[in-house]
Motif scaffolding. Sequence first.
Motif, PDB file in Angstrom:
ATOM      1  N   ASP A  21      53.096  60.942  73.866  1.00  0.00           N
ATOM      2  CA  ASP A  21      54.036  62.029  74.204  1.00  0.00           C
ATOM      3  C   ASP A  21      54.785  61.717  75.499  1.00  0.00           C
ATOM      4  O   ASP A  21      55.972  62.033  75.639  1.00  0.00           O
ATOM      5  CB  ASP A  21      53.280  63.363  74.363  1.00  0.00           C
ATOM      6  CG  ASP A  21      52.652  63.793  73.034  1.00  0.00           C
ATOM      7  OD1 ASP A  21      53.184  63.375  71.981  1.00  0.00           O
ATOM      8  OD2 ASP A  21      51.641  64.515  73.067  1.00  0.00           O
ATOM      9  N   VAL A  22      54.066  61.103  76.451  1.00  0.00           N
ATOM     10  CA  VAL A  22      54.722  60.730  77.712  1.00  0.00           C
ATOM     11  C   VAL A  22      55.818  59.696  77.413  1.00  0.00           C
ATOM     12  O   VAL A  22      56.931  59.774  77.947  1.00  0.00           O
ATOM     13  CB  VAL A  22      53.687  60.180  78.730  1.00  0.00           C
ATOM     14  CG1 VAL A  22      54.375  59.796  80.036  1.00  0.00           C
ATOM     15  CG2 VAL A  22      52.588  61.204  78.994  1.00  0.00           C
ATOM     16  N   ASP A  23      55.498  58.753  76.534  1.00  0.00           N
ATOM     17  CA  ASP A  23      56.503  57.746  76.139  1.00  0.00           C
ATOM     18  C   ASP A  23      57.733  58.429  75.531  1.00  0.00           C
ATOM     19  O   ASP A  23      58.874  58.120  75.889  1.00  0.00           O
ATOM     20  CB  ASP A  23      55.939  56.787  75.079  1.00  0.00           C
ATOM     21  CG  ASP A  23      54.955  55.786  75.679  1.00  0.00           C
ATOM     22  OD1 ASP A  23      54.780  55.791  76.908  1.00  0.00           O
ATOM     23  OD2 ASP A  23      54.376  55.005  74.896  1.00  0.00           O
ATOM     24  N   ALA A  24      57.470  59.344  74.622  1.00  0.00           N
ATOM     25  CA  ALA A  24      58.580  60.001  73.922  1.00  0.00           C
ATOM     26  C   ALA A  24      59.430  60.799  74.913  1.00  0.00           C
ATOM     27  O   ALA A  24      60.659  60.856  74.785  1.00  0.00           O
ATOM     28  CB  ALA A  24      58.038  60.909  72.820  1.00  0.00           C
ATOM     29  N   LEU A  25      58.767  61.380  75.918  1.00  0.00           N
ATOM     30  CA  LEU A  25      59.509  62.131  76.937  1.00  0.00           C
ATOM     31  C   LEU A  25      60.485  61.208  77.687  1.00  0.00           C
ATOM     32  O   LEU A  25      61.633  61.579  77.935  1.00  0.00           O
ATOM     33  CB  LEU A  25      58.530  62.795  77.917  1.00  0.00           C
ATOM     34  CG  LEU A  25      59.182  63.524  79.099  1.00  0.00           C
ATOM     35  CD1 LEU A  25      60.017  64.707  78.616  1.00  0.00           C
ATOM     36  CD2 LEU A  25      58.122  64.008  80.094  1.00  0.00           C
ATOM     37  N   GLN A  26      60.019  59.992  78.037  1.00  0.00           N
ATOM     38  CA  GLN A  26      60.906  59.071  78.781  1.00  0.00           C
ATOM     39  C   GLN A  26      62.160  58.785  77.952  1.00  0.00           C
ATOM     40  O   GLN A  26      63.272  58.747  78.470  1.00  0.00           O
ATOM     41  CB  GLN A  26      60.206  57.725  79.099  1.00  0.00           C
ATOM     42  CG  GLN A  26      58.818  57.813  79.674  1.00  0.00           C
ATOM     43  CD  GLN A  26      58.710  58.745  80.869  1.00  0.00           C
ATOM     44  OE1 GLN A  26      59.533  58.692  81.788  1.00  0.00           O
ATOM     45  NE2 GLN A  26      57.716  59.625  80.868  1.00  0.00           N
TER      46      GLN A  26
END
Length: 508
Positions: free
Chosen positions: A448-453
């Motif tokens: 999810d952190v990746d997708a946020l970036q």
Amino acid sequence: MPVHRVLFTALGREVPLAVRRLAWLPRAMIPLTNAHDPESFRRDGHRIVDRLADYLRRAASGSLPVLPAASPDDARANFPADLGATPREDLDALAERVIESAQHLHHPRYVGHQVTPPLPRAALFELVSALLNNSMAVFEMGPGGTAMEDAVIRTFARALGFGDGARGVLTSGGSIGNLTALLAARRAKAPPDVWAEGLAGTPPLAVLASRDAHYSIARAAAIAGLGEQAIVPVAIDPRRRMRPDALGDAFDRARHAGRTPIAVVASAGATPTGSFDPLVPIAEFCAARGLWLHVDGAHGASAALSPRHRHLLEGIERADSVVWDAHKMMMMPALVTAVLFREGRSSYEAFAQDASYLFHGADAEEPWFDVGRRTLECTKRMLSLPLYACLRTLGTAPFAEYVERTFALGRRLYERLAEAPDFEAPVEPEANIVCFRYMSSTLTHMADVDALQERIRKRVVASGRYYFVQTRLDDRLYLRTTLMNPATTDDDLAGLLGAIREAAAQGA
Ligand SMILES: Cc1ncc(COP(=O)(O)O)c(C=O)c1O
């Protein structure tokens, strides 16, 4: 003298352009003559240069979007393919559209890929190069360009600490530069008949390179017939520099896989983070094992021009070959890459073949001046001119200053990130490339952190306020900035973090 000229001369007046054109028509019934008319060129040139100067002012003031919002289809619609026998558009309208639709590298908030805002003076000499169109393969087709190329190569070789025997060539980009160097390595370390016979029947070869080596290295290995599998990864340290103590392990792994290592490729700096591999111990390893050392300095070799950062390249003088892109950290328009060989002979080996229609003589001593013999290109643009002209008329000091200012911006951004609890920057930069990510307190899964970036990047870039890119480090997604514009300010850096926070707050 033609009648119209006699008439106007008798009247003591300049022959108007329209009359000059008409006077030409009977002799040349096609508009091609007008297209070569020197006075039209002068007039058009002034208009274009004025427009570009205005553009530079607007870009510097930040009053343009960094990247205009346009999809590939919009861009296509903006440049119709209905090209016909007669003109479809006037020069000013087209020039304006070209400028407006471009990625704006001179904008201080362009912090994206490693592409530089070129020096305007370099662009002017690009124009000179384009008009003279000297094609460089053989001396006679580009005498001045060949001499300037030699001067640039010798200047770079000196900056790297190579001796007088060093030679090299300019070529069209770091990727071709890396290929050229690997071909020379193959020639030096693999059986000599590979050029003629190909690699069939030769034992598989290997090249040791860090995991962060640029993809052009693997591509070059494939093109050179070694196969992408020939690249054996060497472990890296937490600052993403090659670990020299891991070279022995990589060497053994290659051997176990039935491959004969011929070379080590070190990065100065590596593409993802700008990290500089430690060249002294790597050179020692290569000397002990009889391996070719190639240093991919496409991004970072320009540090050789800065007394403050020269230490990052310590040991580079022991490399067999070095690639140095002036279109990255020397403010040159793309593309101009130097491939330098410590031993001049190697510069003749990458592409050694018989092309007697171009090259005359028995070649007891290789001539330095027929550069087409040593490059992938046959016809080649006068790559040396903008670089030589800027070095000659501005001196080397502005280039050292460029490296120092952009590297300092990288450090400043890192400091800002280190102070910010909502950002994570995993690698302390050695150069002007900084990777980081926004850490949301509500997201726990790394995916999810990746997708946020990714969403943050899309939103900020679409706003036109900043341009930056993204990359994967150890399979996690990071935002990646390269501080290429010396006009970027500390406020721009603060604004970048602000823009990212805003995008995150809007759900990105
Ligand atoms: C380390 C390194 N080597 C090679 C290249 C390829 O250079 P070019 O784009 O000029 O082909 C790059 C490009 O980013 C690079 O960073």
